[in-house]
Design a protein around this motif. Structure first.
Motif, short mmCIF file in Angstrom:
data_model
loop_
_atom_site.label_atom_id
_atom_site.label_comp_id
_atom_site.label_asym_id
_atom_site.label_seq_id
_atom_site.Cartn_x
_atom_site.Cartn_y
_atom_site.Cartn_z
N ASP A 126 0.86 -1.18 0.00
CA ASP A 126 0.00 0.00 0.00
C ASP A 126 0.90 1.23 0.00
O ASP A 126 1.41 1.64 1.03
N ARG A 127 1.08 1.80 -1.18
CA ARG A 127 1.98 2.95 -1.31
C ARG A 127 1.27 4.28 -1.05
O ARG A 127 1.90 5.33 -1.09
N SER A 128 -0.03 4.22 -0.79
CA SER A 128 -0.79 5.44 -0.57
C SER A 128 -0.84 5.84 0.90
O SER A 128 -1.27 6.94 1.23
N HIS A 129 -0.43 4.94 1.78
CA HIS A 129 -0.50 5.23 3.21
C HIS A 129 0.71 6.07 3.63
O HIS A 129 1.82 5.85 3.13
N PRO A 130 0.54 7.03 4.56
CA PRO A 130 1.67 7.87 4.97
C PRO A 130 2.81 7.09 5.61
O PRO A 130 3.96 7.57 5.61
N THR A 132 4.04 4.21 4.51
CA THR A 132 4.84 3.55 3.46
C THR A 132 5.05 4.42 2.23
O THR A 132 5.74 3.98 1.30
N GLU A 133 4.51 5.60 2.21
CA GLU A 133 4.64 6.47 1.05
C GLU A 133 6.12 6.70 0.71
O GLU A 133 6.92 7.06 1.56
N GLY A 134 6.47 6.46 -0.54
CA GLY A 134 7.84 6.70 -0.99
C GLY A 134 8.81 5.57 -0.72
O GLY A 134 9.96 5.63 -1.17
N ARG A 203 7.67 5.84 11.44
CA ARG A 203 6.44 6.42 10.91
C ARG A 203 5.20 5.74 11.50
O ARG A 203 4.21 6.40 11.83
N TRP A 207 2.30 7.48 13.62
CA TRP A 207 0.94 7.42 13.10
C TRP A 207 -0.03 6.87 14.14
O TRP A 207 -1.15 7.36 14.31
N ARG A 216 -1.09 14.44 9.07
CA ARG A 216 -1.65 13.89 7.84
C ARG A 216 -1.78 12.37 7.95
O ARG A 216 -0.87 11.69 8.37
N GLY A 217 -2.89 11.84 7.51
CA GLY A 217 -3.12 10.39 7.54
C GLY A 217 -3.93 9.98 8.71
O GLY A 217 -4.18 8.80 8.89
#
Length: 217
Positions: A126-130, A132-134, A203, A207, A216-217
């Motif tokens: 899941d690359r859209s979650h803050p 795992t983003e990037g 992260r 979170w 954010r998230g």
């Protein structure tokens, strides 16, 4: 503004070097501006009001047993908004007899076929979650946790188990008002020092913290 407060309780089976891992997490979270307390006994879970006022609780206690009052206080705190986050056996194989704890975590260790020297690739699912983003996929040589998991979890990273099944490596979920983050990596401190693993763990813990909802998230 008052600092975010995190509580790490460490102990249980010594093979996972809980004290060393706890101090590592303490340093990382302190660097992120958190106020971190490390406890060496489960008695820290007997103060119900303190738990409710804590932003994040990090179990680092492989196996062992948790008393009824301690478990009730912890679950109630998370239900009211305290975050829960952890890794490997310190949270995914803690308190084997406490099914209520396992339900809150979202999974439970079953086995690690091949021992502690399995080479496998961790895929970011899941690359859209803050959290795992990037991040890019990466390789590890360690234990590969085969786990029973709650179908309600949101899988962030996964790998391929010995039987060909996709196996979650990191996930998030909600428990009442609280956020939960778990990562199955961390059999040795060296694994946690892998850049992608450290980033995901830090992260994830930020979170899950009560104040993570304000970010954010």
């Amino acid at each position: 503004m008052e600092k975010e407060r995190a509580l790490i309780f460490q102990g249980g089976w010594p093979g996972h070097r809980p004290e060393e891992v706890a101090r590592m997490l303490e340093r990382w979270l302190t660097d992120e501006g958190m106020e971190v307390e490390v406890a060496d006994t489960l008695d820290c879970l007997l103060d119900r009001e303190k738990l409710r006022d804590t932003d994040l609780v990090i179990p680092n206690w492989t196996m062992g047993r948790i008393g009824d009052e301690a478990l009730k206080n912890l679950t109630e705190a998370v239900e009211r908004g305290t975050g829960l986050a952890g890794l490997h056996g310190g949270m995914g194989d803690a308190f084997r007899e406490a099914t209520e704890f396992q339900y809150m975590v979202g999974g439970q260790f079953v086995a690690h076929p091949g021992g502690d020297s399995v080479a496998y690739r961790v895929r970011i699912a899941d690359r859209s979650h803050p959290i795992t983003e990037g991040l890019s996929d990466f390789d590890v040589v360690s234990e590969l946790y085969y786990m029973h998991v709650d179908p309600a979890i949101r899988v962030l990273a996964e790998t391929t188990a010995h039987n060909g099944a996709a196996m979650p490596v990191a996930w998030v979920k909600s428990h009442g008002e609280g956020r939960v983050f778990y990562c199955s990596l961390g059999h040795t401190p060296d694994v946690l020092r892998i850049e992608e693993v450290k980033t995901m763990v830090v992260r994830g813990m930020k979170w899950a913290s009560r104040r993570g909802k304000e970010r954010r998230g």
